[in-house]
Design an enzyme around this catalytic site. Sequence first.
Site, PDB file in Angstrom:
ATOM      1  N   ASP A  20     -28.958 -17.565 -49.302  1.00  0.00           N
ATOM      2  CA  ASP A  20     -29.407 -16.179 -49.618  1.00  0.00           C
ATOM      3  C   ASP A  20     -30.525 -15.592 -48.749  1.00  0.00           C
ATOM      4  OD1 ASP A  20     -29.236 -13.895 -51.713  1.00  0.00           O
ATOM      5  OD2 ASP A  20     -31.726 -14.633 -51.960  1.00  0.00           O
TER       6      ASP A  20
ATOM      7  N   THR B 295     -28.240  -9.015 -49.073  1.00  0.00           N
ATOM      8  CA  THR B 295     -29.428  -9.255 -48.311  1.00  0.00           C
ATOM      9  C   THR B 295     -29.139  -9.655 -46.872  1.00  0.00           C
ATOM     10  OG1 THR B 295     -29.683 -11.290 -49.330  1.00  0.00           O
ATOM     11  CG2 THR B 295     -30.911  -9.210 -50.361  1.00  0.00           C
ATOM     12  N   THR B 296     -28.275 -10.385 -46.883  1.00  0.00           N
ATOM     13  CA  THR B 296     -27.800 -11.311 -45.214  1.00  0.00           C
ATOM     14  C   THR B 296     -26.981 -10.063 -44.829  1.00  0.00           C
ATOM     15  OG1 THR B 296     -27.286 -13.306 -46.597  1.00  0.00           O
ATOM     16  CG2 THR B 296     -26.444 -12.807 -44.276  1.00  0.00           C
TER      17      THR B 296
ATOM     18  N   ASP C  54     -28.220 -12.788 -58.686  1.00  0.00           N
ATOM     19  CA  ASP C  54     -27.769 -11.908 -57.488  1.00  0.00           C
ATOM     20  C   ASP C  54     -26.140 -11.424 -58.284  1.00  0.00           C
ATOM     21  OD1 ASP C  54     -29.388 -12.495 -55.575  1.00  0.00           O
ATOM     22  OD2 ASP C  54     -28.126 -13.218 -54.247  1.00  0.00           O
TER      23      ASP C  54
END
Length: 542
Positions: free
Chosen positions: A60, A93-94, A390
Amino acid sequence: MNAPIILLKEGTDTSQGIPQIVSNINACQVIVDAVRTTLGPRGMDKMIVDKRDKATISNDGATIIKLLDIVHPAAKTLVDIARSQDAEIGDGTTSVTLLSGELLKQMKPFVEEAVHPQIICKSVRTAASMAIEKIREIEIKVKRDDPGEQRRLLEKCAATALSSKLIAHQQVFFAKMVVDAVMMLDELLPVNMIGMKKVTGGGLEDTMLVEGVAFKKTFSYAGFEMQPKKYESPLIALLNVELELKSEKENAEVRVDTVEEYQNIVDAEWNILYQKLEKIHESGAKVVLSKLPIGDVATQYFADRDMFCAGRVPEEDLKRTMKACGGSIQTSVHNLIEDVLGKCKMFEERQVGGERYNLFTGCPQAKTCTIIMRGGAEQFIEETERSLHDAIMIVRGALKHDSVVAGGGAIEMELSRHLRDYSRTIAGKQQLLIAAFAKGLEVIPRQLCENAGFDATNILNKLRHMHARGGTWYGVDIDSEDIRDNFEACVWEPSLVKINAITAASEACCLILSVDETIKSPSRTTNDGPAPPRGRGRGRPM
């Protein structure tokens, strides 16, 4: 000749101009390289060991960046956007970190060739707003009046979010569980009403969803085993009251002259405790939960009257029980009327692995649920929790904003084509800058290919060709090393994820490009000598 004017303290580090902007861009590239390989279903995991030698295994982006102890001031901007994406959307997020890093990389040659940063920023903002308009134009709306269709959409969104996680091989099982959990909530969809509990042992398939509140059995005294472990439609007393005899605090001193006076003090303490217990019993409550300890005397007292008690209940669980079962947390036992007591259809204590859990089901007041996660290693369960969080956020977002786009790099390639076509219709520097932004968007499909071991150049050429011919939803096919219509393949993501990612990435890019000078104050030890040692009071030296 005039003497130089010294404004800053000696030793202050100042750097400015184009080299400073380039230095900031290079620092951000290092952060991007740290999370680059975690993107997508074939992404790798990272193991981060902190100062206490605690290992965290995760892919994550927000978790990895948060655990890295980043000190570079410009690079911390990427940390902030990853955290904001995690808090607002829960996933992507990545992607947002990669996107901002790639935009900076594409703009770096223009900075080195002395194009003014404000011109670059203006073009980046223009391109970002055009990309968001295009997403809103082509996104697919889901019919809310068809529950079956809506549930299918939510399950596909959850499965797509889980496909890049450690638990990807169980994504169908967990996607259904996540959708069930979110559907149990009320209209506001409060995430804090979904409890997450971890029990080591068992397999992933042993993870269960409890429609109600569940928490681990608290520390208990002798007499606890005699208490009933199952009730139907019980009244629940929620307390913030200590039900045990305690020694006096703060060095309290009581002077007595006779043994009878001492006995009176002891009897008074016992009487106070028994009065509290009698009031709780008279209220009609069958389950007593308290944030503070419940001692052995009280435990035995409740057991004799077929009542269940649990002390030292975590505040979060107590509040969730209050919201679910109704009633209110009482700091006194003098007003335990039925209105302040909670209710539920069923209370039971159940064995889960090596732990015992208290389960409240059929809660009338508010809709809530608890996911009890199982698994082997502790790090694996922690990563499962992050993955489910998530997915829950994605399903919640899809419920609130009922529109989706295709994942797997499809939407990025379509936006890239749209911006590239637009750039050919304008003149000047903006043409080159918007074309560079369009190229930067291709980092997502390219990185998906590289992480899966595919020939990225070949697949990107195929995608450009297909999108030029009108294949809007064509993206990377991870399973067969080719391209496919990812919308038909049900690789779906809420459009909100992409809109937020592009907005945050373009803002971070503009922020870093607009900083042309860094002034760093000297540390105290370098110029003023080491700090003086502390005295032992009254000014005496050590």
